[in-house]
Design an enzyme around this catalytic site. Sequence first.
Site, short mmCIF file in Angstrom:
data_model
loop_
_atom_site.label_atom_id
_atom_site.label_comp_id
_atom_site.label_asym_id
_atom_site.label_seq_id
_atom_site.Cartn_x
_atom_site.Cartn_y
_atom_site.Cartn_z
N ARG A 67 -41.29 14.91 57.20
CA ARG A 67 -40.61 13.63 57.01
C ARG A 67 -41.35 12.70 56.06
NH1 ARG A 67 -41.11 10.61 61.04
NH2 ARG A 67 -40.61 12.17 62.63
N TYR A 121 -20.64 -4.62 44.42
CA TYR A 121 -19.60 -3.64 44.70
C TYR A 121 -19.39 -3.56 46.22
CZ TYR A 121 -21.72 0.93 46.06
OH TYR A 121 -22.27 1.98 46.71
N ASP A 193 -29.62 -4.54 42.58
CA ASP A 193 -29.03 -3.22 42.41
C ASP A 193 -29.02 -2.96 40.91
OD1 ASP A 193 -27.34 -1.07 41.98
OD2 ASP A 193 -26.04 -1.57 43.67
N LYS A 218 -26.28 8.40 40.20
CA LYS A 218 -25.62 8.11 38.93
C LYS A 218 -26.43 8.68 37.75
CE LYS A 218 -22.84 6.11 41.73
NZ LYS A 218 -22.89 4.74 42.18
C1 PLP Z 1 -22.60 4.19 43.47
C2 PLP Z 1 -23.31 2.90 43.60
C3 PLP Z 1 -24.21 2.66 44.63
C4 PLP Z 1 -24.41 3.58 45.79
O1 PLP Z 1 -24.76 4.83 45.50
P1 PLP Z 1 -24.57 6.10 46.44
O2 PLP Z 1 -25.68 6.96 45.97
O3 PLP Z 1 -23.20 6.63 46.15
O4 PLP Z 1 -24.71 5.67 47.86
C5 PLP Z 1 -24.89 1.46 44.64
N1 PLP Z 1 -24.68 0.54 43.69
C6 PLP Z 1 -23.79 0.72 42.70
C7 PLP Z 1 -23.60 -0.36 41.71
C8 PLP Z 1 -23.07 1.90 42.63
O5 PLP Z 1 -22.16 2.07 41.67
#
Ligand code: PLP
Length: 410
Positions: A67, A121, A193, A218
Amino acid sequence: MTKGAGKDKKKNKGIATRLAEGGRRAEWTAPVVNPPVWRGSTHLFATDAERKKALGKIGDGQFFYGRHGSPTQWALSEALTDIEPGAAGTVLYPSGVAAIAGALMAVLRPGDVLLVTDNAYDPSRSMATGLLADFGVEPRFFDPMDTHGFADQICERTKAVLFENPGSLTMEVCDVPALTAIARQHGVISLIDNTWASPIGFPALERGCDISIMSLTKHVGGHSDLLMGSASAGAKYFPRLKRTAQKMGQVVSPDDAALALRGLRTMKVRLDHSTQSALAIAKWLQTRSEVAHVLCPPLAGSPGHDVWARDFTGGCGLFTFILKGRTPQHRSRFVDALEHFGIGYSWGGYESLALPFDPEDIRTASDWPPVRWNADETGDRLGIRLSIGLEDTDDLIADCKQAFAAMDIE
Ligand SMILES: *Cc1c(COP(=O)(O)O)cnc(C)c1O
């Protein structure tokens, strides 16, 4: 340090070099180029004395128990820390949403007020109004474009603020250096973010943020085959992030960490390509009579471009446009007619995607569509977000062109 992976860690290197070399410690990789996938729950100790010695040193770089990671995850963390100037360390999470939750849980306590940008978002918004509110945190949304009014949003109980810049649907670019300076004056912790730009395009800690969060799903993964998140911070907040993640049992699989590390190596070339391709497509869309607004910060003349040009060092392939004088049925026909764009959530992969969206349904603290659009008269409010991948730009433009034609055939 392995020859070929940079000898002097402290020397100032360009971002592409850091992407190529980060995390490639000889003790983790030798004799191969990449850190192997270290699968394992149990780590074995040679003696009981070794076990006791390890007990006091749990953390990255110390074998102890699965972990707490293995060289595959440690190499990814280290490589991410290497590309975020000002970071003391990076914590990995099983998704981007888990990273946002983990970072917020690390800094918030019952009774605190959390400021959330109104362009966040939906999963971030609903985390604040759902999970965090259940734990006694009070969420308040603010207009990210109202820099002058920001100080008035802060009260005695305000502990932290969550930015998303640009907003990943509506693409507003706010003045992060000014807003984080105000937050700091009031003892408020700034989280961002930073998925859209990544540290390659927006060195968030250098711009005043305390914690920089990314969905690695992403751009870092880049191939639409994994989910992961990260949070990086300087020496003040990193230990808190790490401790909270460990207490919550957050862990990522070594297979996924190896994939993310592989994606990271090519991230800048992919981002450069997608940014250029997106710019060409955005410019073309500006010339179309079917389009009312193109919202693409790297595009000159687009809302937020000036602040983007001042604060950012790169972009990505994600942008939005607003249809002119059309109905939701037109919009559905447009995305259905696209042949090279998939319809789907997520972005930042090698494949192009299109997503209809209606942010006005969730915003509470600011106007959408913006008042200056006069959208009530024209009805120009239907958004389509495009994530531009690595296909030939001309094919993508031709695809949009034929889909516009198909859109107007009733
Ligand atoms: C997709 C996304 C996330 C979250 O990502 P996941 O890996 O799908 O949980 C967070 N912030 C933004 C702006 C996103 O587009």
